[in-house]
Motif scaffolding. Structure first.
Motif, PDB file in Angstrom:
ATOM      1  N   HIS A  40     -81.065 -20.835  39.986  1.00 42.53           N
ATOM      2  CA  HIS A  40     -81.466 -21.860  39.018  1.00 42.53           C
ATOM      3  C   HIS A  40     -80.259 -22.157  38.138  1.00 42.53           C
ATOM      4  O   HIS A  40     -80.236 -21.859  36.948  1.00 42.53           O
ATOM      5  N   ILE A  41     -79.270 -22.770  38.755  1.00 41.58           N
ATOM      6  CA  ILE A  41     -77.945 -22.853  38.156  1.00 41.58           C
ATOM      7  C   ILE A  41     -77.900 -23.705  36.894  1.00 41.58           C
ATOM      8  O   ILE A  41     -77.150 -23.414  35.969  1.00 41.58           O
ATOM      9  N   GLY A  42     -78.716 -24.763  36.818  1.00 43.07           N
ATOM     10  CA  GLY A  42     -78.688 -25.621  35.638  1.00 43.07           C
ATOM     11  C   GLY A  42     -79.037 -24.873  34.371  1.00 43.07           C
ATOM     12  O   GLY A  42     -78.306 -24.912  33.372  1.00 43.07           O
ATOM     13  N   GLY A  43     -80.151 -24.153  34.396  1.00 39.32           N
ATOM     14  CA  GLY A  43     -80.570 -23.370  33.238  1.00 39.32           C
ATOM     15  C   GLY A  43     -79.704 -22.153  33.000  1.00 39.32           C
ATOM     16  O   GLY A  43     -79.574 -21.687  31.862  1.00 39.32           O
ATOM     17  N   GLU A  44     -79.106 -21.623  34.074  1.00 40.51           N
ATOM     18  CA  GLU A  44     -78.198 -20.484  33.910  1.00 40.51           C
ATOM     19  C   GLU A  44     -76.959 -20.916  33.138  1.00 40.51           C
ATOM     20  O   GLU A  44     -76.494 -20.195  32.244  1.00 40.51           O
ATOM     21  N   MET A  45     -76.441 -22.102  33.453  1.00 40.38           N
ATOM     22  CA  MET A  45     -75.265 -22.593  32.745  1.00 40.38           C
ATOM     23  C   MET A  45     -75.574 -22.889  31.274  1.00 40.38           C
ATOM     24  O   MET A  45     -74.751 -22.646  30.399  1.00 40.38           O
ATOM     25  N   SER A  46     -76.767 -23.392  30.983  1.00 41.00           N
ATOM     26  CA  SER A  46     -77.094 -23.717  29.589  1.00 41.00           C
ATOM     27  C   SER A  46     -77.276 -22.463  28.744  1.00 41.00           C
ATOM     28  O   SER A  46     -76.989 -22.464  27.544  1.00 41.00           O
ATOM     29  N   ALA A  47     -77.743 -21.383  29.362  1.00 35.85           N
ATOM     30  CA  ALA A  47     -78.064 -20.158  28.618  1.00 35.85           C
ATOM     31  C   ALA A  47     -76.912 -19.171  28.526  1.00 35.85           C
ATOM     32  O   ALA A  47     -77.000 -18.199  27.758  1.00 35.85           O
ATOM     33  N   THR A  48     -75.840 -19.372  29.247  1.00 35.06           N
ATOM     34  CA  THR A  48     -74.777 -18.366  29.352  1.00 35.06           C
ATOM     35  C   THR A  48     -74.122 -18.041  28.022  1.00 35.06           C
ATOM     36  O   THR A  48     -73.826 -16.870  27.730  1.00 35.06           O
ATOM     37  N   ASP A  49     -73.870 -19.038  27.200  1.00 37.56           N
ATOM     38  CA  ASP A  49     -73.208 -18.767  25.923  1.00 37.56           C
ATOM     39  C   ASP A  49     -74.075 -17.886  25.032  1.00 37.56           C
ATOM     40  O   ASP A  49     -73.575 -16.991  24.344  1.00 37.56           O
ATOM     41  N   ILE A  50     -75.377 -18.125  25.050  1.00 37.65           N
ATOM     42  CA  ILE A  50     -76.302 -17.320  24.256  1.00 37.65           C
ATOM     43  C   ILE A  50     -76.314 -15.878  24.756  1.00 37.65           C
ATOM     44  O   ILE A  50     -76.240 -14.923  23.967  1.00 37.65           O
ATOM     45  N   LEU A  51     -76.402 -15.703  26.074  1.00 29.72           N
ATOM     46  CA  LEU A  51     -76.406 -14.357  26.649  1.00 29.72           C
ATOM     47  C   LEU A  51     -75.105 -13.623  26.331  1.00 29.72           C
ATOM     48  O   LEU A  51     -75.108 -12.433  26.010  1.00 29.72           O
ATOM     49  N   THR A  52     -73.997 -14.334  26.416  1.00 28.18           N
ATOM     50  CA  THR A  52     -72.697 -13.723  26.125  1.00 28.18           C
ATOM     51  C   THR A  52     -72.619 -13.254  24.677  1.00 28.18           C
ATOM     52  O   THR A  52     -72.196 -12.123  24.388  1.00 28.18           O
ATOM     53  N   ALA A  53     -73.029 -14.110  23.761  1.00 32.74           N
ATOM     54  CA  ALA A  53     -72.992 -13.745  22.340  1.00 32.74           C
ATOM     55  C   ALA A  53     -73.880 -12.541  22.066  1.00 32.74           C
ATOM     56  O   ALA A  53     -73.514 -11.636  21.301  1.00 32.74           O
ATOM     57  N   LEU A  54     -75.050 -12.510  22.697  1.00 31.78           N
ATOM     58  CA  LEU A  54     -75.960 -11.384  22.503  1.00 31.78           C
ATOM     59  C   LEU A  54     -75.331 -10.079  22.973  1.00 31.78           C
ATOM     60  O   LEU A  54     -75.254  -9.097  22.216  1.00 31.78           O
ATOM     61  N   TYR A  55     -74.873 -10.051  24.221  1.00 29.36           N
ATOM     62  CA  TYR A  55     -74.465  -8.777  24.825  1.00 29.36           C
ATOM     63  C   TYR A  55     -73.064  -8.326  24.445  1.00 29.36           C
ATOM     64  O   TYR A  55     -72.752  -7.130  24.533  1.00 29.36           O
ATOM     65  N   LEU A  76     -85.747 -11.796  28.396  1.00 30.93           N
ATOM     66  CA  LEU A  76     -85.446 -13.092  29.018  1.00 30.93           C
ATOM     67  C   LEU A  76     -86.761 -13.687  29.491  1.00 30.93           C
ATOM     68  O   LEU A  76     -87.207 -13.445  30.608  1.00 30.93           O
ATOM     69  N   SER A  77     -87.390 -14.472  28.631  1.00 31.68           N
ATOM     70  CA  SER A  77     -88.689 -15.035  28.996  1.00 31.68           C
ATOM     71  C   SER A  77     -88.544 -16.083  30.097  1.00 31.68           C
ATOM     72  O   SER A  77     -89.400 -16.181  30.974  1.00 31.68           O
ATOM     73  N   LYS A  78     -87.470 -16.865  30.058  1.00 35.13           N
ATOM     74  CA  LYS A  78     -87.222 -17.817  31.152  1.00 35.13           C
ATOM     75  C   LYS A  78     -86.588 -17.041  32.308  1.00 35.13           C
ATOM     76  O   LYS A  78     -85.386 -17.142  32.595  1.00 35.13           O
ATOM     77  N   GLY A  79     -87.429 -16.250  32.957  1.00 34.08           N
ATOM     78  CA  GLY A  79     -86.954 -15.274  33.930  1.00 34.08           C
ATOM     79  C   GLY A  79     -86.332 -15.853  35.172  1.00 34.08           C
ATOM     80  O   GLY A  79     -85.647 -15.149  35.922  1.00 34.08           O
ATOM     81  N   HIS A  80     -86.535 -17.157  35.424  1.00 34.85           N
ATOM     82  CA  HIS A  80     -85.942 -17.769  36.615  1.00 34.85           C
ATOM     83  C   HIS A  80     -84.422 -17.859  36.521  1.00 34.85           C
ATOM     84  O   HIS A  80     -83.762 -18.097  37.542  1.00 34.85           O
ATOM     85  N   VAL A  81     -83.834 -17.674  35.335  1.00 37.85           N
ATOM     86  CA  VAL A  81     -82.369 -17.659  35.226  1.00 37.85           C
ATOM     87  C   VAL A  81     -81.861 -16.212  35.231  1.00 37.85           C
ATOM     88  O   VAL A  81     -80.850 -15.886  34.616  1.00 37.85           O
ATOM     89  N   ALA A  82     -82.554 -15.368  35.982  1.00 37.68           N
ATOM     90  CA  ALA A  82     -82.218 -13.946  36.052  1.00 37.68           C
ATOM     91  C   ALA A  82     -80.771 -13.702  36.452  1.00 37.68           C
ATOM     92  O   ALA A  82     -80.143 -12.750  35.976  1.00 37.68           O
ATOM     93  N   LEU A  83     -80.229 -14.538  37.326  1.00 40.21           N
ATOM     94  CA  LEU A  83     -78.861 -14.310  37.791  1.00 40.21           C
ATOM     95  C   LEU A  83     -77.870 -14.295  36.634  1.00 40.21           C
ATOM     96  O   LEU A  83     -76.953 -13.463  36.605  1.00 40.21           O
ATOM     97  N   ALA A  84     -78.032 -15.209  35.680  1.00 38.38           N
ATOM     98  CA  ALA A  84     -77.129 -15.225  34.521  1.00 38.38           C
ATOM     99  C   ALA A  84     -77.228 -13.916  33.748  1.00 38.38           C
ATOM    100  O   ALA A  84     -76.220 -13.394  33.253  1.00 38.38           O
ATOM    101  N   LEU A  85     -78.434 -13.368  33.656  1.00 36.33           N
ATOM    102  CA  LEU A  85     -78.607 -12.071  32.992  1.00 36.33           C
ATOM    103  C   LEU A  85     -77.954 -10.966  33.806  1.00 36.33           C
ATOM    104  O   LEU A  85     -77.268 -10.091  33.244  1.00 36.33           O
TER     105      LEU A  85
END
Length: 281
Positions: A40-55, A76-85
């Motif tokens: 789910h690459i579109g949502g993974e790209m949008s969420a990456t900055d947030i995940l990076t800042a968190l971790y 990660l409630s939007k679990g379909h972007v699991a790959l980014a996590l």
């Protein structure tokens, strides 16, 4: 000693350091989607900055002790972007980086949705939308009841906010005074198959959350200088961050395109995306 080094590194991270890591995560995510032929690459790209800042800046976590009782919780409630996590967890040291090659392969623990029984660092299983925030409310309430000091964060999609269970959880969080809870809405304006405005458009979110008794901060969710202070903000009430992001962020032909919710790039598109993400590293 290891914990001290981790904490020192996390505390010394500057926005430009985090931006570099986010680009590396996006690049590895792209490669993994292409290798697996799914994601789910579109949502993974949008969420990456947030995940990076968190971790890499905000969360108090210990990769070598993923169940440390004092750890902050992230759902990660939007679990379909699991790959980014997964890529973020690997880069942070929770799982081997080479394991990303196994994404979606038979017998791999890196499934299309995160599984807390298999992947270190995953706090709860998610996939069905509208489940993560209620679980996070339970985690935050448990901390209050036990006198624990951990903070709970949860990331939802904006389309996911159409689920009624989220609003029940939002009401409960205000009722219980969960000032140890931060909700981040990845507001990229698109969901599967349509723009948010063409389905059940709940935006703007801020006024609705305020009406439920929450404090709200609106930010550019692809800008580290805005993300980190918002995540670190503490208020007297539950806190919601409305993160305005771009679906497919960082890849020109994917950005703000609904068809890239779970589309896979072909060989030519992959090379273009690879070049765009690599040129800023």
């Amino acid at each position: 000693m290891t914990n001290c080094i981790i904490m020192h590194t996390r505390n010394s991270m500057q926005p430009n350091d985090l931006e570099r890591i986010a680009r590396q995560i996006r690049l590895r995510d792209l490669q993994a989607v292409y290798e697996a032929g799914a994601g789910h690459i579109g949502g993974e790209m949008s969420a990456t900055d947030i995940l990076t800042a968190l971790y890499f800046k905000v969360l108090r976590v210990w990769p070598e002790q993923p169940k440390h009782p004092e750890r902050d919780r992230f759902v990660l409630s939007k679990g379909h972007v699991a790959l980014a996590l997964y890529v973020t967890l690997a880069k942070r040291g929770f799982i081997p980086e080479e394991e990303i090659h196994t994404f979606l392969k038979p017998h791999s623990r890196l499934n299309g949705h995160p599984n807390c029984n298999k992947v270190p660092g995953v706090e709860t299983n998610t996939g069905p939308l509208g489940h993560g925030l209620p679980v996070a409310v339970g985690m935050a309430l448990a901390a209050k009841l036990r006198g624990a000091t951990y903070h709970t964060y949860v990331l939802t999609g904006d389309g996911e906010m159409q689920e009624g269970s989220n609003w029940e959880a939002i009401s409960s969080a205000a009722q219980f005074g969960l000032n140890n809870l931060t909700l981040i809405i990845d507001h990229n304006r698109f969901q599967q198959g349509a723009a948010l405005k063409d389905t059940n458009d709940l935006a703007p979110f801020a006024s609705k959350l305020v009406a439920f008794g929450w404090d709200v901060t609106e930010i550019n969710g692809n800008e580290m200088a805005e993300i980190v202070p918002a995540l670190e903000k503490r208020t007297a009430r539950p806190h919601c961050i409305v993160a305005h992001t771009n679906k497919g962020h960082g890849i020109s032909f994917m950005q703000d395109r609904v068809d890239w919710h779970h589309r896979v790039p072909n060989a030519e598109q992959y090379q273009i995306a690879l070049a765009e993400l690599s040129e800023t590293l």
